[in-house]
Every structure is written in structure tokens, then in C-alpha cells.
Design a protein around this motif. Structure first.
Motif, PDB file in Angstrom:
ATOM      1  N   VAL A 145       0.963  -1.312   0.014  1.00 27.22           N
ATOM      2  CA  VAL A 145       0.162  -0.038  -0.019  1.00 27.22           C
ATOM      3  C   VAL A 145       0.939   1.166   0.062  1.00 27.22           C
ATOM      4  O   VAL A 145       1.647   1.445   0.560  1.00 27.22           O
ATOM      5  CB  VAL A 145      -1.007   0.253   1.288  1.00 27.22           C
ATOM      6  N   ARG A 147       0.771   4.764   1.282  1.00 25.73           N
ATOM      7  CA  ARG A 147      -0.028   5.482   2.051  1.00 25.73           C
ATOM      8  C   ARG A 147       0.133   6.847   1.711  1.00 25.73           C
ATOM      9  O   ARG A 147       0.919   7.665   1.419  1.00 25.73           O
ATOM     10  CB  ARG A 147       0.638   5.227   3.394  1.00 25.73           C
ATOM     11  N   GLN A 148      -1.130   7.528   1.759  1.00 24.89           N
ATOM     12  CA  GLN A 148      -1.385   9.012   1.437  1.00 24.89           C
ATOM     13  C   GLN A 148      -0.431   9.390   0.433  1.00 24.89           C
ATOM     14  O   GLN A 148       0.321  10.449   0.477  1.00 24.89           O
ATOM     15  CB  GLN A 148      -1.086   9.598   2.790  1.00 24.89           C
ATOM     16  N   ASP A 158      -4.794   6.640  -0.358  1.00 25.72           N
ATOM     17  CA  ASP A 158      -3.729   5.543  -0.502  1.00 25.72           C
ATOM     18  C   ASP A 158      -4.086   4.854  -1.888  1.00 25.72           C
ATOM     19  O   ASP A 158      -5.060   5.079  -2.564  1.00 25.72           O
ATOM     20  CB  ASP A 158      -4.459   4.583   0.564  1.00 25.72           C
ATOM     21  N   THR A 160      -3.676   0.837  -3.005  1.00 23.13           N
ATOM     22  CA  THR A 160      -3.328  -0.594  -2.651  1.00 23.13           C
ATOM     23  C   THR A 160      -2.741  -1.423  -4.022  1.00 23.13           C
ATOM     24  O   THR A 160      -3.689  -1.295  -4.859  1.00 23.13           O
ATOM     25  CB  THR A 160      -4.669  -1.354  -2.092  1.00 23.13           C
TER      26      THR A 160
END
Length: 185
Positions: A145, A147-148, A158, A160
Motif C-alpha cells: 500500500v 499510504r497517502q 492511498d 493498494t
């Protein structure tokens, strides 16, 4: 009714451009901020076709319901056995098996080409549970992932990463893979 899938052609580009433009302006499946023009989408379509990769359209009752395509994962030659799948479904067609049918068809086309990996980059992990579940149901596994990583609609999003390994035993490739000598564009 099950969606009818077929290869996209240039006559589909206005509907494809309109759907993608709505997602750019109101959704988080893409991190683009300004909708591309028909001319830009025509160039993207040509680039996918130049690599011999699939671009599919789904129809329900004769009407445009969505599209999907595979594009080279990365421009370096060592990545020539992997593609990234992109799927967009009209809001009214969601929940009717369109996304599943498109993803299954992309996977089968990639497999038939002798490719090894299909990657899904699913943005806005917080609201994309259905897309993540769809990928999992077809054998994709979470690869990580980011993130941000994206800023859109005044919030961080995010991404994935999901990966389907179509040759998990690790055998050497049986085909030359994608020709990436001309780049991705």
C-alpha cells in the motif's frame, strides 16, 4: 443480464472519454485532476494497441457499460512480462458483474500472451473495498500500500497494489514478453 465484452475500437472513444472524465472530476479511481480530451484518449488507446495489449468494452443490453485495458507495468525491459489493468464501469452498471467480467477477460488475454503478472493499483483504499475484494476473488494478492500518496478532493488517498502471478512456480518465460523499446507512450 451478463455483460457482452468485445474489443474496443475508435468509435468507442467518445463513451470511454466521457466515463473517464466523470471519474476524473468526481471519483478517486484516477489521480488525474483535469479530464483528458478525446484526442488525448485516442493517443492512449493507440499506445495500448501498439503494444498489442487488450482494450475491452462491456455492453449491457447494447449500451456502453464500461471498459478495461492493460498497459505495460513499467518501461524497463525487465518488466516486459507484467501489465497493469485499468477498469472503469458506468455508475448505473456497477454491481452487475461488469467489473468482474472485464478483469477476468484482461487476465485471460494477458495469460494467452505469455505474460506473468497483472497488477492492479486500486486508489482510495478506504472506499474501494469492493474492488479489492474482486481482485482477491480472482487470485490477486496484496503487494503493498502506498499510504497517502495522492492528494485529491482536499484529502490524502492511498493506493493498494494487488498482484496476480500467473506462473507462481517461477519457470522461465516462454515468450519474449512485451516490446518496450519504443517506451510506454
Amino acid at each position: 443480464m451478463a455483460p457482452l465484452l468485445r474489443d474496443a475500437d475508435e468509435s468507442d472513444l467518445p463513451a470511454i472519454t466521457a466515463l473517464y472524465g466523470r471519474e476524473v472530476q468526481g471519483g478517486t479511481a484516477t489521480f488525474e485532476i483535469s479530464p483528458p480530451t478525446l484526442e488525448e484518449m485516442t493517443g492512449r488507446f493507440a499506445a495500448v494497441k501498439r503494444h498489442g495489449l487488450p482494450w475491452l468494452v462491456a455492453e449491457i443490453d447494447g449500451g456502453f457499460a464500461g471498459y478495461a485495458y492493460a498497459s505495460p507495468f513499467r518501461p524497463r525491459p525487465a518488466y516486459r512480462y507484467g501489465v497493469e489493468g485499468s477498469i472503469y464501469v458506468e455508475e448505473a452498471a456497477r454491481g452487475h458483474g461488469v467489473g468482474r467480467a472485464l478483469l477476468m477477460a484482461l487476465v485471460e488475454r494477458a495469460r494467452a500472451m505469455g505474460l506473468r503478472h497483472v497488477i492492479g493499483a486500486i486508489s482510495d483504499s478506504d472506499t474501494s473495498a469492493a474492488s479489492i475484494a474482486l481482485h482477491r476473488s480472482l487470485g490477486f494478492r496484496e503487494a503493498g500500500v502506498y499510504r497517502q500518496i495522492g492528494w485529491k478532493f482536499e484529502r490524502w488517498l492511498d493506493v493498494t497494489l494487488m498482484q496476480l502471478d500467473m506462473a507462481p512456480e517461477g519457470d522461465p518465460p516462454q515468450t519474449p514478453g512485451l516490446d518496450l523499446s519504443g517506451g510506454l507512450a
